[in-house]
Design an enzyme around this catalytic site. Structure first.
Site, PDB file in Angstrom:
ATOM      1  N   ASP A   9       0.903  -1.037   0.010  1.00 23.06           N
ATOM      2  CA  ASP A   9       0.179  -0.093  -0.098  1.00 23.06           C
ATOM      3  C   ASP A   9       1.035   1.218  -0.151  1.00 23.06           C
ATOM      4  OD1 ASP A   9      -2.557   1.459   0.458  1.00 23.06           O
ATOM      5  OD2 ASP A   9      -1.398   1.752   2.636  1.00 23.06           O
ATOM      6  N   ASP A  11       0.041   5.075   0.895  1.00 24.70           N
ATOM      7  CA  ASP A  11      -0.393   6.038   2.023  1.00 24.70           C
ATOM      8  C   ASP A  11      -0.304   5.448   3.249  1.00 24.70           C
ATOM      9  OD1 ASP A  11      -0.534   8.261   0.184  1.00 24.70           O
ATOM     10  OD2 ASP A  11      -2.482   7.809  -0.203  1.00 24.70           O
TER      11      ASP A  11
HETATM   12  P1  B16 Z   1      -6.417  10.255  -3.749  1.00 25.13           P
HETATM   13  P2  B16 Z   1      -3.755   4.147  -0.040  1.00 25.13           P
HETATM   14  C1  B16 Z   1      -5.322   6.120  -0.354  1.00 25.13           C
HETATM   15  O1  B16 Z   1      -4.211   5.379  -0.368  1.00 25.13           O
HETATM   16  C2  B16 Z   1      -5.706   6.768   1.127  1.00 25.13           C
HETATM   17  O2  B16 Z   1      -5.248   5.994   2.050  1.00 25.13           O
HETATM   18  C3  B16 Z   1      -6.793   7.485   1.219  1.00 25.13           C
HETATM   19  O3  B16 Z   1      -6.817   8.136   2.305  1.00 25.13           O
HETATM   20  C4  B16 Z   1      -7.219   8.206  -0.032  1.00 25.13           C
HETATM   21  O4  B16 Z   1      -8.339   8.970   0.050  1.00 25.13           O
HETATM   22  C5  B16 Z   1      -7.095   7.318  -1.217  1.00 25.13           C
HETATM   23  O5  B16 Z   1      -5.875   6.705  -1.259  1.00 25.13           O
HETATM   24  C6  B16 Z   1      -7.308   8.106  -2.491  1.00 25.13           C
HETATM   25  O6  B16 Z   1      -6.116   8.955  -2.716  1.00 25.13           O
HETATM   26  O7  B16 Z   1      -7.365  11.300  -3.415  1.00 25.13           O
HETATM   27  O8  B16 Z   1      -5.084  10.654  -3.450  1.00 25.13           O
HETATM   28  O9  B16 Z   1      -6.653   9.497  -5.059  1.00 25.13           O
HETATM   29  O10 B16 Z   1      -3.642   3.957   1.188  1.00 25.13           O
HETATM   30  O11 B16 Z   1      -4.519   3.068  -0.819  1.00 25.13           O
HETATM   31  O12 B16 Z   1      -2.307   4.056  -0.624  1.00 25.13           O
HETATM   32 MG    MG Z   2      -2.845   3.219   3.281  1.00 19.82          MG
END
Ligand code: B16
Ligand code: MG
Length: 223
Positions: A9, A11
């Protein structure tokens, strides 16, 4: 267990952007006359941009038109991008870069499985965009986490089986997605939401794939 590959993953596992998402969503909730608690934010981790906004609106008891939804998603992303724009190679979470490098040296395949549509830009900022055999982001899937599509596509692109692939996740939605896809999943961090993972570790700092395999084998022999 035979391990052929690892999917990370982004984030909260490779980079510490989870707080930036929280700050931006909280600012948005407040702009709409509501608020967002840390507990609620835990349930947004790993959830797509639109899915997150829909949850915030539900909690706030609000409805928006499609035009307003598009507007607020763009506003949130601009706030988020403002915060991440200053990131660089030093902003990778402790141990993540060296763990990925060691895996690759040992011949394991590596991938990113993220819900974030900002994945390519962030990997470039932290100079890790050349460290993965496959990069799956939120723009490549129809169904985001907790649906397994993100991780299944990652495994397909690496030509490996889910059962031989470890997913590293910091969020409930991602753990559910990995389990639903038949992957082995390791929870990263200290959130109580990680309980469904096969194994939980504090961070990627000083971890060894051999040690992880040993622990997973011990768990399997107890079942
Ligand atoms: P974006 P991951 C996720 O990343 C985040 O944890 C989540 O908080 C966010 O809303 C989602 O990506 C979408 O992100 O707005 O940048 O497209 O944890 O799956 O790496
Ligand atoms: Mg994450």
């Amino acid at each position: 267990m035979q391990i052929d590959a690892c999917i990370f993953d982004l984030d909260g596992v490779i980079v510490d952007t989870a707080d930036f998402h929280f700050i931006a969503w909280q600012k948005l909730a407040r702009a709409l006359g509501s608020d967002l608690s840390e507990e609620q934010n835990e349930l947004l981790k790993g959830v797509s941009r639109r899915g997150s906004l829909e949850r915030i609106l539900k909690w706030a008891g609000k409805e928006l038109t499609e035009e307003e939804i598009q507007h607020w998603m763009a506003v949130k992303n601009n706030w988020y991008l403002d915060m991440v724009s200053g990131m660089g190679p030093d902003d990778v979470l402790p141990g993540a870069r060296s763990f990925v490098e060691r895996l690759r040296t040992k011949g394991y395949k590596t991938a990113i499985g993220s819900s974030s549509k900002n994945t390519p830009g962030i990997l470039k900022l932290v100079e890790m965009d050349d460290q993965f055999d496959a990069i799956v982001d939120g723009s490549m899937v129809k169904k985001g986490k907790p649906n397994p599509e993100t991780f299944l596509l990652g495994a397909e692109l690496m030509h490996v089986l889910p059962a031989n692939t470890i997913v590293f996740e910091d969020a409930l939605s991602g753990i559910k997605a990995a389990k639903a896809g038949g992957f082995v999943v390791i929870g990263v961090g200290d959130s109580p939401q990680l309980e469904g993972a096969d194994l939980i570790i504090d961070s990627l700092k000083e971890i060894r794939i051999e040690e992880i395999r040993k622990q997973l084998d011990q768990l399997a022999s107890k079942v």
